[in-house]
Design a protein around this motif. Structure first.
Motif, PDB file in Angstrom:
ATOM      1  N   ARG A   1       4.261   9.815 -14.161  1.00 18.64           N
ATOM      2  CA  ARG A   1       5.126   8.937 -14.947  1.00 18.64           C
ATOM      3  C   ARG A   1       5.336   9.599 -16.296  1.00 18.64           C
ATOM      4  NH1 ARG A   1       3.753   2.845 -16.888  1.00 18.64           N
ATOM      5  NH2 ARG A   1       5.787   2.404 -17.775  1.00 18.64           N
TER       6      ARG A   1
ATOM      7  N   MET B   1       7.101   9.357 -20.082  1.00 17.84           N
ATOM      8  CA  MET B   1       7.627   8.389 -21.042  1.00 17.84           C
ATOM      9  C   MET B   1       7.795   9.019 -22.421  1.00 17.84           C
ATOM     10  SD  MET B   1       4.806   5.467 -20.081  1.00 17.84           S
ATOM     11  CE  MET B   1       3.556   6.706 -19.701  1.00 17.84           C
TER      12      MET B   1
ATOM     13  N   ILE C   1       4.617  11.194 -23.286  1.00 14.02           N
ATOM     14  CA  ILE C   1       3.337  10.686 -22.807  1.00 14.02           C
ATOM     15  C   ILE C   1       3.482  10.599 -21.296  1.00 14.02           C
ATOM     16  CG2 ILE C   1       1.733   8.747 -22.783  1.00 14.02           C
ATOM     17  CD1 ILE C   1       2.651   8.108 -25.652  1.00 14.02           C
TER      18      ILE C   1
ATOM     19  N   ASN D   1       6.533  -0.487 -22.695  1.00  8.33           N
ATOM     20  CA  ASN D   1       5.992  -0.832 -21.378  1.00  8.33           C
ATOM     21  C   ASN D   1       4.512  -1.190 -21.395  1.00  8.33           C
ATOM     22  OD1 ASN D   1       8.438  -0.415 -19.905  1.00  8.33           O
ATOM     23  ND2 ASN D   1       8.130   1.767 -20.140  1.00  8.33           N
ATOM     24  N   SER D   2       3.725  -0.445 -22.154  1.00 11.80           N
ATOM     25  CA  SER D   2       2.275  -0.662 -22.152  1.00 11.80           C
ATOM     26  C   SER D   2       1.799  -1.526 -23.311  1.00 11.80           C
ATOM     27  CB  SER D   2       1.549   0.686 -22.197  1.00 11.80           C
ATOM     28  OG  SER D   2       1.875   1.450 -21.065  1.00 11.80           O
TER      29      SER D   2
ATOM     30  N   ASP E   1       8.954   4.433 -25.035  1.00  9.18           N
ATOM     31  CA  ASP E   1       8.801   3.892 -23.674  1.00  9.18           C
ATOM     32  C   ASP E   1       7.378   3.369 -23.473  1.00  9.18           C
ATOM     33  OD1 ASP E   1      11.394   4.691 -22.942  1.00  9.18           O
ATOM     34  OD2 ASP E   1      10.693   6.552 -22.005  1.00  9.18           O
ATOM     35  N   TYR E   2       6.401   4.173 -23.900  1.00  6.62           N
ATOM     36  CA  TYR E   2       5.000   3.773 -23.754  1.00  6.62           C
ATOM     37  C   TYR E   2       4.738   2.471 -24.503  1.00  6.62           C
ATOM     38  CZ  TYR E   2      -0.048   3.680 -24.053  1.00  6.62           C
ATOM     39  OH  TYR E   2      -1.365   3.271 -23.983  1.00  6.62           O
TER      40      TYR E   2
END
Length: 190
Positions: free
Chosen positions: A100, A102, A85, A110-111, A106-107
């Motif tokens: 960025r 990811m 992503i 982090n999100s 990771d997404y």
């Protein structure tokens, strides 16, 4: 069939680039230096049988009210394990752009908390789809809304898909939001 496709591509990569090899007794299982085993959760049939289904699931899985948990295994089930992503946007305190990159995890890490904290919702406004053989490329125009800050934003998700003969998989997702110097043309709003 998906396992065969992944096995073939990883074996090709191993031949060309010295990538990890497969265990001989389990050709679909990647031998990794890491103790983390990467697998995809089983997908809902309705989510992955059609392009419409997988795009709807992608928008649905990240959307929800403040404090509403998201089904992250459902999200993972839409993507191949190696998917990326990526986001294009201005760097903090700069006019320069950055990319960025990811993994899906990771997404989520982090999100995910921000989506839940702000009551983030994303919906599709329009779509342009190209399909050839087992691959598809989608430009899907989105609008996001956050309950906490009462803000809205639009942009484009560029989604690359593959069909393994049984279902659709998201291979990569690249997105960019509108900003003062970049507004959506009318062609992506119809």
């Amino acid at each position: 069939m998906y396992s065969k496709i992944i096995a073939s591509s990883v074996l090709l990569g191993a031949t060309l680039f010295g990538a990890p090899s497969f265990a001989s007794d389990k050709p679909a299982m990647l031998q990794q230096n890491s103790p983390v085993l990467v697998t995809s959760p089983v997908a809902r049939v309705a989510d992955v049988q059609t392009i419409d289904g997988i795009v709807a699931a992608l928008y649905d899985v990240i959307s929800g009210g403040i404090g509403q948990p998201r089904d992250w295994n459902r999200m993972r089930s839409l993507f191949i394990p190696e998917a990326r992503i990526m986001a294009i946007g201005p760097k903090r305190d700069s006019k320069d752009l950055a990319l960025r990159i990811m993994t899906v995890s990771d997404y989520i890490a982090n999100s995910g908390p921000i989506l839940i904290e702000t009551g983030f919702r994303e919906k599709e406004l329009s779509r342009k789809t190209e399909v050839w053989g087992e691959l598809a490329h989608i430009f899907t125009t989105y609008e996001t809304n956050t309950e906490k800050s009462k803000t809205a934003q639009r942009g484009i998700n560029s989604v690359q898909l593959m069909n393994d003969g049984t279902r659709w998989w998201i291979v990569s997702l690249l997105f960019e939001a509108e900003r003062a110097q970049l507004s959506l043309p009318e062609t992506y709003l119809k």
